[in-house]
Scaffold this motif. Sequence first.
Motif, PDB file in Angstrom:
ATOM      1  N   ARG A 188       0.837  -1.197   0.000  1.00  0.00           N
ATOM      2  CA  ARG A 188       0.000   0.000   0.000  1.00  0.00           C
ATOM      3  C   ARG A 188       0.881   1.260   0.000  1.00  0.00           C
ATOM      4  O   ARG A 188       0.671   2.193  -0.760  1.00  0.00           O
ATOM      5  N   ARG A 189       1.886   1.237   0.860  1.00  0.00           N
ATOM      6  CA  ARG A 189       2.774   2.395   0.955  1.00  0.00           C
ATOM      7  C   ARG A 189       3.562   2.607  -0.339  1.00  0.00           C
ATOM      8  O   ARG A 189       3.697   3.731  -0.824  1.00  0.00           O
ATOM      9  N   ALA A 190       4.119   1.511  -0.882  1.00  0.00           N
ATOM     10  CA  ALA A 190       4.911   1.616  -2.111  1.00  0.00           C
ATOM     11  C   ALA A 190       4.061   2.215  -3.217  1.00  0.00           C
ATOM     12  O   ALA A 190       4.505   3.111  -3.962  1.00  0.00           O
ATOM     13  N   ASN A 191       2.845   1.757  -3.304  1.00  0.00           N
ATOM     14  CA  ASN A 191       1.928   2.246  -4.337  1.00  0.00           C
ATOM     15  C   ASN A 191       1.610   3.726  -4.110  1.00  0.00           C
ATOM     16  O   ASN A 191       1.652   4.535  -5.040  1.00  0.00           O
ATOM     17  N   ALA A 192       1.327   4.063  -2.854  1.00  0.00           N
ATOM     18  CA  ALA A 192       0.964   5.446  -2.534  1.00  0.00           C
ATOM     19  C   ALA A 192       2.128   6.395  -2.824  1.00  0.00           C
ATOM     20  O   ALA A 192       1.930   7.543  -3.221  1.00  0.00           O
ATOM     21  N   GLU A 193       3.339   5.904  -2.646  1.00  0.00           N
ATOM     22  CA  GLU A 193       4.500   6.776  -2.849  1.00  0.00           C
ATOM     23  C   GLU A 193       5.062   6.687  -4.261  1.00  0.00           C
ATOM     24  O   GLU A 193       6.117   7.245  -4.565  1.00  0.00           O
ATOM     25  N   GLY A 194       4.331   5.941  -5.117  1.00  0.00           N
ATOM     26  CA  GLY A 194       4.711   5.913  -6.529  1.00  0.00           C
ATOM     27  C   GLY A 194       5.937   5.083  -6.844  1.00  0.00           C
ATOM     28  O   GLY A 194       6.580   5.287  -7.866  1.00  0.00           O
ATOM     29  N   ALA A 195       6.299   4.155  -5.944  1.00  0.00           N
ATOM     30  CA  ALA A 195       7.445   3.288  -6.220  1.00  0.00           C
ATOM     31  C   ALA A 195       7.090   2.322  -7.350  1.00  0.00           C
ATOM     32  O   ALA A 195       5.922   1.997  -7.555  1.00  0.00           O
ATOM     33  N   THR A 196       8.113   1.890  -8.134  1.00  0.00           N
ATOM     34  CA  THR A 196       7.829   1.000  -9.263  1.00  0.00           C
ATOM     35  C   THR A 196       7.421  -0.380  -8.776  1.00  0.00           C
ATOM     36  O   THR A 196       6.553  -1.019  -9.349  1.00  0.00           O
ATOM     37  N   ASP A 197       8.017  -0.859  -7.700  1.00  0.00           N
ATOM     38  CA  ASP A 197       7.610  -2.151  -7.158  1.00  0.00           C
ATOM     39  C   ASP A 197       8.032  -2.265  -5.696  1.00  0.00           C
ATOM     40  O   ASP A 197       8.857  -1.474  -5.211  1.00  0.00           O
ATOM     41  N   VAL A 198       7.451  -3.233  -5.032  1.00  0.00           N
ATOM     42  CA  VAL A 198       7.682  -3.422  -3.610  1.00  0.00           C
ATOM     43  C   VAL A 198       9.149  -3.745  -3.337  1.00  0.00           C
ATOM     44  O   VAL A 198       9.742  -3.240  -2.389  1.00  0.00           O
TER      45      VAL A 198
END
Lengths: 510, 508
Positions: free
Chosen positions: B379-389
Amino acid sequence: MTTDLTRASAADLADLLSKGETSSVEVTQALLNRTDAVDGDVHAYLHVDREGALATARDIDARRQAGEQLHQLAGVPIAVKDVMATQGLPTTCGSKILEGWIPPYDATVVTRLKQAGMPILGKTNMDEFAMGSSTEHSAYGPTRNPWDLERIPGGSGGGSSAVVASFQAPLAIGTDTGGSIRQPAAVTGTVGTKPTYGGVSRYGLVALASSLDQAGPCTRTVLDAALLHEVMGGHDPLDSTSINAPVPAVVEAARRADVKGMKIGIVRELTGEGFQAGVQARFDESVQHLVDAGAEVVEVSCPSFTAALAAYYLILPSEASSNLAKFDAMRYGLRVLPEGLDDPSAEQVMAATRDAGFGDEVKRRIILGTYALSSGYYDAYYGSAQKVRRLIADDFNRAFEAADVLVSPTAPTTAFKFGDKIDDPMAMYLNDVATIPANLAGVPGMSLPSGLADEDGLPAGCQILAPAAADERLYAVGAALEQRLLASWGGPLLGRAPELSAARSTSMGA
Amino acid sequence: MTVVDTEATISYDDVLASFDPVMGLEVHVELGTNTKMFCGCATEFGAEPNTQVCPVCLGLPGALPVVNETAVESAIRIGLALNCEIAEWCRFARKNYFYPDMPKNFQTSQYDEPIAFNGFLDVELDDGTTYRVEIERAHMEEDTGKSLHVGGSTGRIHGATHSLVDYNRAGIPLIEIVTKPMLGAGERAPEVARAYVATLRDLLKALDVSDVKMEQGSMRCDVNLSLMPKGSTTLGTRTETKNVNSLRSVERAVRYEMCRHGAVLQAGGSILQETRHWHEDTGATTSGRPKSDADDYRYFPEPDLVPVAPSRETVESLRATLPEPPAQRRKRLQSDWGFSDLEMRDVLNAGLVDLIGETVDAGATPAGARKWWSGEIARRANAEGATDVASYAAERSITPAHVVELEGLVKAGRLNDSMARQAWEGVLDGEGTPTAVADARGLELVQDDGALEAAVDKVIEANADVAQKVRDGKVQAAGALIGQVMKEMKGQADAGKAREIILAKLTS
């Protein structure tokens, strides 16, 4: 000391330098003075690097004084054909399209000259992109033959041979794609070797035809050629086609000059008809000298050689058309904006530049090559030419089963007059009929003076060909022949060349 | 003669009613070698323009190429992974054409002697069926420089006032992988195209030969498409849609061109053989330059290079370095881990397979590994726009060992599930290891049964009516009591144990 430093061989200069009887600065300055005196007439140089040459000479002298162990040829000056990239020195290839280009890097051959401590006097004139047999295709005007300023010095490397023949340098670098070292050597009374393909690095040699080009030495003696060959040659990881083996023992072979028991093959297809009588006569005498020196003569036939010229003039233009594509005004060299266009596209600038920057012979060969590689014509032209190339290699292989070396006159005629063949490309191309087979097969060849033709008093050349990677045989045979010829002439052939001031007055009066 | 609108489209169903699509995909992959194909220049992405150049890749007069052996090895490994034959002897060839971003005005490529040829790649579709994509060839070549057209509104050369060229990319090793014509995919053609590119991408990633980043251009796809009238066996005229640079775009571009071809053909027109440009924003293609079979590149063998002749021993030793094919590996892992199809799909889509694998290898249970890597951190990775976990975690030094440790704390009875979640959040907040977070936050199940019993007694006394219901047999009412007990214990109790005690006191 009375030695004329400009007339001394490289071997003798090396000897004098090592004994401290002269300095590199003294030698270099003498040669530069000679250039000042004669090159206005000869025009062997496109660019003279006085400061650079003297700086190297001073450096070498200082290092020698300091007791440093130096290369044998350290301090012996040399001229370089303008087709070799020289860092900081103009490299035009005799073309307007590279006017003003200063390479940011050195060709491997140039690096090796520098490592040996040889002052580079300057860059020599040539037919544009090495296309020609007379230097008449240089965009900067022709070089004149020191034997007769009204005549061609051969080509494409007329500058390198003339610079040596006119005593402006003891050594020069040439390149040979179809005879551009050997034919100029023949018509200027000098020595030139085209090593085995891959024997000398092509890195930094601006390519004419990649599969045919090979750099080699231009000198006045066979031993000097061997000494320079040894400096230039050897494996270079920057050239994929470079042979990964030590340089053949050329210097040793030149010093031994021994042909006893060797079989000398006369190529039937490269003698007789089409060869000037005086050229043929000097060649026949050369063969007799070799017999006198203990060699055995056999006649060999290489029937495919008759197709060599045709194959060569398909392969060379094909490769050249692609190699010369990079000259497009985008990154270096000339840039010409097309007239009448306010907002030209990159393609229009390329076209205008290539139109203005290339001479007619270059355009002729680009068009020929583009056509030969075109789809639908490839098999008939480039493909067939490659098959002929294979047959020529087969002919060489068979001939070298019967003979250790092959011999022929280097060029069919002595130097012709300017303008004689400029409008007849076929006549010009025929000059290289005897030299081209070696390039197609990748085997090494040498030309050395065989004497003066009776009918015109101009130098003729004898060509020696050896199997690939057996370059040392050229030097063994060449040195043996040179010894006997020198004895018969009572001194170097070039000693009979007219003094250049005299030659000038004759030509001026004509 | 009617004028046919070449830019109209018809519906997808209408296309399929009358035509069968035929596709051919050309994928260019930039190899991840440290140096360029023919010189020693660096290949780092995003460097200052024209800083990774030398006489060779700038095409300066006299410079010569030398083949990058690592690139050849990568090409052979790719060929082997695509089930190709590997040439015993092959040459480079010059492809001659003029363009300002091509320094020599020829591209050193391969023509009729590719390093690898005649292979296939099995592609699994969403419904679990497999489509076999036949591979025509994979060959080695060099990339061109990059042109930047300045002054126009579109960034294209048309309308630009000038162009800038960056030669850093010139000479980067490329492998071009060309399929044979892909027939019989029918309505699934767009899906097949997408699945092929996705499968190829996974394979190249597993081979570790390229970073296969379509958005950075290290993997680029050209889509050839034509339609055959149903029942016909004659291939139609194709168009080549260039630089379709995402999986979704591959699918959309195939579908779009099918609909456009269909409209032209149905209106009685004929397809112009041309290159087309794909526009991500509009989801449409536009006409590029005409491309005919008469395009003449005047190919001939590159005389500056010697032939490439890999020994069979070399080929076999490279074959031994091939990783397990990704599809096979996925099946094996799903079975090993006991994931449902849905769970496995989610894990794949989230790009968690490798991370879960490492975590399981480090000692975690597969279910635990899946749970912790796909929950809050995703959830955090997605919210912060990271390419993948995985990269999000790596950047924060969050490792599989943390998950193992967290699971250990639960297993040892120190943390309950809700405490474990709190501890994990602390780890994600950068507060340290799970143990450190638990220590710092005072997360600890109360192990003292006396305290728990006291709390239970207190709650029963305070909620006599609820307690009575439990005594009367309404066991589910105990839930309310458990909640109260947990509140009394400030959450630091094992809820299961609380339930045990409550039931023991009220029902025995």
